[in-house]
Design a protein around this motif. Structure first.
Motif, short mmCIF file in Angstrom:
data_model
loop_
_atom_site.label_atom_id
_atom_site.label_comp_id
_atom_site.label_asym_id
_atom_site.label_seq_id
_atom_site.Cartn_x
_atom_site.Cartn_y
_atom_site.Cartn_z
N GLY A 1 10.54 53.43 87.88
CA GLY A 1 9.43 53.93 88.67
C GLY A 1 8.55 54.91 87.93
O GLY A 1 7.37 55.08 88.26
N ARG B 1 0.97 54.17 90.60
CA ARG B 1 0.72 53.96 92.03
C ARG B 1 2.00 54.21 92.84
O ARG B 1 1.95 54.81 93.92
CB ARG B 1 0.22 52.54 92.28
CG ARG B 1 -1.13 52.27 91.65
CD ARG B 1 -1.67 50.89 92.01
NE ARG B 1 -2.83 50.56 91.21
CZ ARG B 1 -4.05 51.01 91.44
NH1 ARG B 1 -4.27 51.83 92.46
NH2 ARG B 1 -5.06 50.66 90.66
N TYR B 2 3.12 53.76 92.32
CA TYR B 2 4.39 54.02 92.99
C TYR B 2 4.65 55.53 93.06
O TYR B 2 5.05 56.05 94.11
CB TYR B 2 5.53 53.31 92.26
CG TYR B 2 6.90 53.84 92.63
CD1 TYR B 2 7.50 53.50 93.83
CD2 TYR B 2 7.58 54.72 91.78
CE1 TYR B 2 8.75 53.99 94.18
CE2 TYR B 2 8.82 55.22 92.12
CZ TYR B 2 9.40 54.85 93.32
OH TYR B 2 10.63 55.35 93.67
N ASP C 1 5.08 53.61 86.73
CA ASP C 1 4.14 53.05 87.70
C ASP C 1 3.43 54.18 88.44
O ASP C 1 3.98 54.81 89.34
CB ASP C 1 4.92 52.16 88.69
CG ASP C 1 4.01 51.43 89.67
OD1 ASP C 1 2.85 51.84 89.84
OD2 ASP C 1 4.48 50.45 90.27
N ARG D 1 12.81 55.41 91.79
CA ARG D 1 13.57 54.19 91.55
C ARG D 1 13.61 53.89 90.05
O ARG D 1 12.76 54.39 89.29
CB ARG D 1 12.94 53.02 92.31
CG ARG D 1 11.61 52.56 91.73
CD ARG D 1 10.91 51.56 92.62
NE ARG D 1 9.65 51.10 92.02
CZ ARG D 1 8.69 50.49 92.69
NH1 ARG D 1 8.82 50.28 94.01
NH2 ARG D 1 7.58 50.12 92.07
#
Length: 545
Positions: free
Chosen positions: A253, A258-259, A256, A250
């Motif tokens: 994204g 963790r994403y 991040d 995304r």
């Protein structure tokens, strides 16, 4: 040393990048090619959508070497747009909506696109840039404000009924010597410069990567690099030429950890790329279970520290770790190295050997090759060298120079400004930038050397050293060296300013020992995921030994 450049191999030099994708469409039209959030496209559906848009672009005047700007967030439309530009015979110019309007305005004016592709999430950024161009002297001579703006979603009805077959651009004179993309990189003058790369250079790079690392229909690659960074080029096109699945992260994204770990686990991602700074953040956020599907982790964009490589091999035990190097002024990467399974945190991580049909020269200030073990400036020759900078003939002539070692008339090489040295086994050790050299109190200092010494401390993870000149009234001679560092994952050692100064004083002269030491949880990153040196904080009183 000449034997280190024995890299000649056959490759389809006359092919076009999108033709490799079309070959896969013919082989597996019903296989899933592209996934974004809850949406997916098969190879056949992606081909049809890109072809219809390509016919529309041809009707607008797109032809070989013409540029098409594309300002979109990561999405299905992004990939359709990139393929369509290539299929129309044009060269795509990525405009990251996260860039400041003034930078986008300059890039638009400079590249003078035939058309501009966008969609709703990026429309405000594009319009702000176009508004800033009107009545403004950007220093470039283009017609960026006059180019038609095409919304890839709202305007799709305009090409919905066009042919689903690819346009015949070969008959229009398209060859592999034409441009595939123009990506802007930072310029020493303060104005970004557009590096022009051709299909044949990119074909060599993609063909080498497939021969070296072998994607197939069982693989899934996570595309997370901003498309204004040239690593994204192989992220988009390598899986699509190999019959693999391309999963898009995304927007934002990629920042991040963790994403990313969740996406890797959900889609069973096998292959992805990290800038080392982001790899460190990812390893802190992800556990081993989330990484079990990974088979290939590719690093480039920054120097890869030995400690980080050691942590990666320990935490993602089932994946091969590759360290690649290359500037935007070549077709992505020009050297590669595979990290061994037993790599130690204190090991030097070389940038490897030249890839297929690529030559690396390490030259002294007179342009003469240096012996093994001696530092010099890296120069790139061979199939991957870019055409030059768009609209910058003087800078092109300065950086892209005659290659006297190729043995071929008209051959050119690119002066990188990077420092390195040959190791005895034919690999190259990267030593930093020649413009990271600073002068303090009359001493000329290589910041990269201090960083390497600091990173060799067993308690230090990553290290960056800058010359700061804080304060409005600071004079040039008031510069001071400041070291920024992160803690190694298993560090239980004294990392006070006094301890680190003592460590460096044992191996460096006094004038190379920083006066301040700032412990960071993580280094600040640019939108491309690279270290943002300008965002490093000023040291406070506790930072001084």
């Amino acid at each position: 040393i000449e034997g280190f450049n024995a890299t000649a191999v056959d490759y389809p030099a006359h092919a076009l990048v999108h033709e490799l994708f079309e070959e896969q469409v013919a082989l597996s039209p019903e296989a899933v090619a592209l996934v974004f959030e809850e949406e997916s496209l098969t190879y056949g559906a992606l081909e049809a959508r890109a072809n219809r848009l390509a016919h529309h672009l041809v009707s607008l005047g797109v032809k070989p070497d013409e540029r098409v700007a594309i300002c979109v967030e990561r999405s299905i439309e992004m990939v359709v747009g990139l393929l369509a530009v290539l299929k129309a015979g044009g060269a795509y110019v990525p405009l990251d909506p996260a860039y400041p309007p003034d930078r986008l305005a300059y890039m638009l004016e400079d590249c003078n696109p035939v058309a501009i592709l966008t969609h709703a999430p990026a429309r405000n950024a594009l319009e702000a840039a176009r508004a800033g161009m009107e009545g403004q002297d950007t220093g470039a001579k283009g017609q960026g404000t006059a180019a038609p703006v095409i919304d890839l979603v709202a305007d799709a009805f305009q090409w919905a009924d066009l042919s689903a077959n690819a346009p015949d651009i070969r008959s229009a004179g398209m060859t592999s010597a034409n441009l595939a993309y123009v990506i802007y990189t930072s310029g020493s003058t303060g104005l970004p410069k557009g590096a022009m790369n051709e299909h044949r250079a990119l074909i060599n790079r993609l063909t080498w990567m497939q021969e070296a690392y072998r994607l197939d229909a069982d693989d899934t690659l996570l595309q997370k690099t901003p498309f204004s960074f040239d690593v994204s080029v192989w992220e988009f096109f390598w899986p699509l030429m190999a019959g693999a699945r391309l999963v898009l992260a995304r927007p934002d994204g990629h920042k991040d950890g963790r994403y990313l770990a969740a996406v890797i686990a959900r889609h069973q991602v096998t292959t992805l790329h990290f800038v080392p700074s982001m790899l460190a953040l990812f390893l802190e956020a992800a556990d081993a279970d989330a990484c079990r599907s990974l088979r290939r982790v590719v690093c480039s964009g920054e120097a890869l520290p030995g400690d980080l490589a050691h942590r990666c091999k320990g935490q993602i035990a089932g994946a091969d770790l590759y360290n690649l190097y290359g500037p935007t002024e070549a077709a992505i990467d020009v050297t590669a190295w595979t990290c061994p399974a037993d790599i130690d945190r204190g090991d030097i991580i070389p940038i490897g050997r030249p890839i297929a049909n690529t030559r690396i020269y390490i030259l002294d200030g007179r342009g003469e090759p240096v012996p093994v073990g001696v530092a010099g400036e890296l120069h790139i020759g061979g199939a991957g060298v870019a055409r030059g900078y768009l609209n910058r003939p003087e800078l092109t002539a300065e950086r892209f120079v005659a290659d006297p070692y190729a043995g071929v008339a008209g051959a050119r090489m690119y002066r990188t400004g990077d420092l390195g040295r040959w190791l005895a086994d034919g690999t190259i050790e990267y030593l930093g930038r020649n413009d990271f050299q600073v002068k303090i109190r009359g001493f000329r200092i290589e910041l990269g050397e201090i960083e390497a010494r600091l990173a060799s401390h067993p308690g230090v993870g990553e290290a960056v050293v800058v010359a700061r000149q804080d304060g409005d009234g600071a004079e040039a001679d008031d510069k001071r060296l400041v070291a920024y560092y992160t803690r190694a994952a298993d560090a239980g050692r004294d990392l006070s300013a006094e301890a680190l100064r003592s460590h460096l004083s044992a191996v460096l002269p006094d004038y190379m020992v920083p006066s301040a030491y700032v412990l960071m949880e993580a280094f600040p990153l640019t939108p491309n995921g690279k270290l943002d040196r300008k965002a490093l904080p000023a040291p406070d009183g506790d930072a001084y030994a």
